[in-house]
Design a protein around this motif. Sequence first.
Motif, mmCIF file in Angstrom:
data_model
loop_
_atom_site.group_PDB
_atom_site.id
_atom_site.type_symbol
_atom_site.label_atom_id
_atom_site.label_comp_id
_atom_site.label_asym_id
_atom_site.label_seq_id
_atom_site.Cartn_x
_atom_site.Cartn_y
_atom_site.Cartn_z
ATOM 1 N N HIS A 103 -25.067 1.673 3.365
ATOM 2 C CA HIS A 103 -25.166 3.054 2.881
ATOM 3 C C HIS A 103 -26.162 3.111 1.730
ATOM 4 C CE1 HIS A 103 -22.006 4.862 5.324
ATOM 5 N NE2 HIS A 103 -21.371 3.712 5.185
ATOM 6 N N PRO A 104 -27.461 3.110 2.038
ATOM 7 C CA PRO A 104 -28.465 3.240 0.976
ATOM 8 C C PRO A 104 -28.233 4.492 0.130
ATOM 9 C CG PRO A 104 -29.499 2.662 3.057
ATOM 10 C CD PRO A 104 -28.071 2.975 3.372
ATOM 11 N N THR A 105 -27.773 5.555 0.747
ATOM 12 C CA THR A 105 -27.275 6.739 0.058
ATOM 13 C C THR A 105 -25.862 6.998 0.583
ATOM 14 O OG1 THR A 105 -28.302 8.173 1.718
ATOM 15 C CG2 THR A 105 -29.561 7.729 -0.294
ATOM 16 N N GLU A 106 -25.063 7.735 -0.174
ATOM 17 C CA GLU A 106 -23.624 7.761 0.104
ATOM 18 C C GLU A 106 -23.129 8.964 0.901
ATOM 19 O OE1 GLU A 106 -20.959 5.506 -2.835
ATOM 20 O OE2 GLU A 106 -22.127 6.881 -4.090
ATOM 21 N N GLU A 107 -24.007 9.910 1.222
ATOM 22 C CA GLU A 107 -23.503 11.161 1.794
ATOM 23 C C GLU A 107 -22.753 10.968 3.103
ATOM 24 O OE1 GLU A 107 -27.212 10.322 3.880
ATOM 25 O OE2 GLU A 107 -26.737 10.341 1.745
ATOM 26 N N HIS A 108 -23.083 9.923 3.872
ATOM 27 C CA HIS A 108 -22.413 9.754 5.165
ATOM 28 C C HIS A 108 -21.065 9.033 5.066
ATOM 29 C CE1 HIS A 108 -25.940 11.317 7.190
ATOM 30 N NE2 HIS A 108 -25.226 11.326 8.302
ATOM 31 N N LEU A 109 -20.741 8.481 3.921
ATOM 32 C CA LEU A 109 -19.424 7.868 3.743
ATOM 33 C C LEU A 109 -18.483 8.756 2.937
ATOM 34 C CD1 LEU A 109 -17.977 5.295 4.646
ATOM 35 C CD2 LEU A 109 -18.527 4.285 2.418
ATOM 36 N N LEU A 110 -19.022 9.658 2.141
ATOM 37 C CA LEU A 110 -18.162 10.484 1.292
ATOM 38 C C LEU A 110 -17.148 11.318 2.065
ATOM 39 C CD1 LEU A 110 -20.626 11.649 -1.509
ATOM 40 C CD2 LEU A 110 -19.005 9.737 -1.536
ATOM 41 N N PRO A 111 -17.459 11.829 3.268
ATOM 42 C CA PRO A 111 -16.412 12.565 4.002
ATOM 43 C C PRO A 111 -15.182 11.724 4.320
ATOM 44 C CG PRO A 111 -18.578 13.135 4.856
ATOM 45 C CD PRO A 111 -18.776 11.976 3.912
ATOM 46 N N LEU A 112 -15.338 10.404 4.413
ATOM 47 C CA LEU A 112 -14.178 9.533 4.593
ATOM 48 C C LEU A 112 -13.232 9.665 3.408
ATOM 49 C CD1 LEU A 112 -12.609 7.098 5.900
ATOM 50 C CD2 LEU A 112 -14.122 5.622 4.558
ATOM 51 N N PHE A 113 -13.773 9.688 2.212
ATOM 52 C CA PHE A 113 -12.932 9.769 1.019
ATOM 53 C C PHE A 113 -12.235 11.118 0.909
ATOM 54 C CE2 PHE A 113 -15.960 6.401 0.064
ATOM 55 C CZ PHE A 113 -15.104 5.404 -0.383
ATOM 56 N N THR A 114 -12.897 12.174 1.330
ATOM 57 C CA THR A 114 -12.238 13.479 1.315
ATOM 58 C C THR A 114 -11.095 13.518 2.319
ATOM 59 O OG1 THR A 114 -14.292 14.551 0.600
ATOM 60 C CG2 THR A 114 -12.604 15.951 1.568
ATOM 61 N N ALA A 115 -11.305 12.967 3.507
ATOM 62 C CA ALA A 115 -10.220 12.903 4.491
ATOM 63 C C ALA A 115 -9.066 12.048 3.984
ATOM 64 C CB ALA A 115 -10.749 12.357 5.812
ATOM 65 N N LEU A 116 -9.381 10.934 3.331
ATOM 66 C CA LEU A 116 -8.345 10.064 2.766
ATOM 67 C C LEU A 116 -7.572 10.784 1.671
ATOM 68 C CD1 LEU A 116 -7.044 7.236 2.569
ATOM 69 C CD2 LEU A 116 -8.893 6.603 1.007
ATOM 70 N N GLY A 117 -8.273 11.466 0.784
ATOM 71 C CA GLY A 117 -7.599 12.191 -0.290
ATOM 72 C C GLY A 117 -6.713 13.300 0.225
ATOM 73 N N ALA A 118 -7.144 13.970 1.298
ATOM 74 C CA ALA A 118 -6.367 15.083 1.850
ATOM 75 C C ALA A 118 -5.042 14.629 2.443
ATOM 76 C CB ALA A 118 -7.192 15.810 2.906
ATOM 77 N N ALA A 119 -4.895 13.333 2.678
ATOM 78 C CA ALA A 119 -3.666 12.822 3.291
ATOM 79 C C ALA A 119 -2.547 12.600 2.283
ATOM 80 C CB ALA A 119 -3.965 11.524 4.032
ATOM 81 N N GLY A 120 -2.842 12.672 0.985
ATOM 82 C CA GLY A 120 -1.777 12.537 -0.001
ATOM 83 C C GLY A 120 -1.623 11.134 -0.559
#
Length: 265
Positions: free
Chosen positions: A223-240
């Motif tokens: 991930h030279p830049t992070e935009e394509h991995l950040l949605p993973l963290f949002t999905a993870l956070g939304a799970a509680g």
Amino acid sequence: MDTAIPTQLPSIFVSHGSPMLAITRTPARDFLAQLGTTLPRPSAVLMVSAHWETDRPMVNAVARNETIHDFGGFPRALFEIQYPAPGDATLAAHIADLLGAAGFPTGIDHARGLDHGAWVPMMLAFPDADVPVLQLSVQSHRGPAYAYAIGRALAPLRAEGVLIIGSGSFTHDLRRFRGQAVDAPETADVTAFSAWMDQHIAAHDVDALIHYRTHAPHAADEHPTEEHLLPLFTALGAAGDAPTAQRLHNSTEHAILRMDAYGFG
């Protein structure tokens, strides 16, 4: 498909890869094409796509989504695809309120439709384009902890029948794309990075994941830049706080793009 909406929908991360996923038969495409049949029908879908980057969170609010063909040099067939899913202005305002209450002032965009990070997965999973779809932007300069906190603020939506999907790519080093065949074997660094990520996702080791760039092998290469991995963290956070994590799919395209998908909660 079961049309009853459960008490809690999961949050999901999917890898959307190249726009060619829309028209090329691959294991990842096959996975997405059956995803909608494995889920209760949501009241709406909130797509967090890597392809909408803004300084602050933005959510779109339109009557019907324009299909944005945000790419070039691909076959004409891709540009002819339309996915005119309805929007939901009331839900957009609710999302903005949730994020604002959590300390994330959020704007509403009344014109933007769906980029390919949103409409490609949606056209495969929900081909009738009859489920309302909203898109939320990412803030790449803020990093994983911020994206995770955004997800935490969005968690109440899951109890309201809203399916939260983060759409990015499990690995995304396009600098190394040299026309490799779609089924070319993945490189060793892709394997090592993906194994580390999967191990820590399964263990719900949020701290290690947020600091993946320090701890995961080859992180800056994948991930030279992070935009394509950040949605993973949002999905993870939304799970509680303590979600179950299930790897729903894993495959590789063009040797360098891991197409993994995860369900949380």
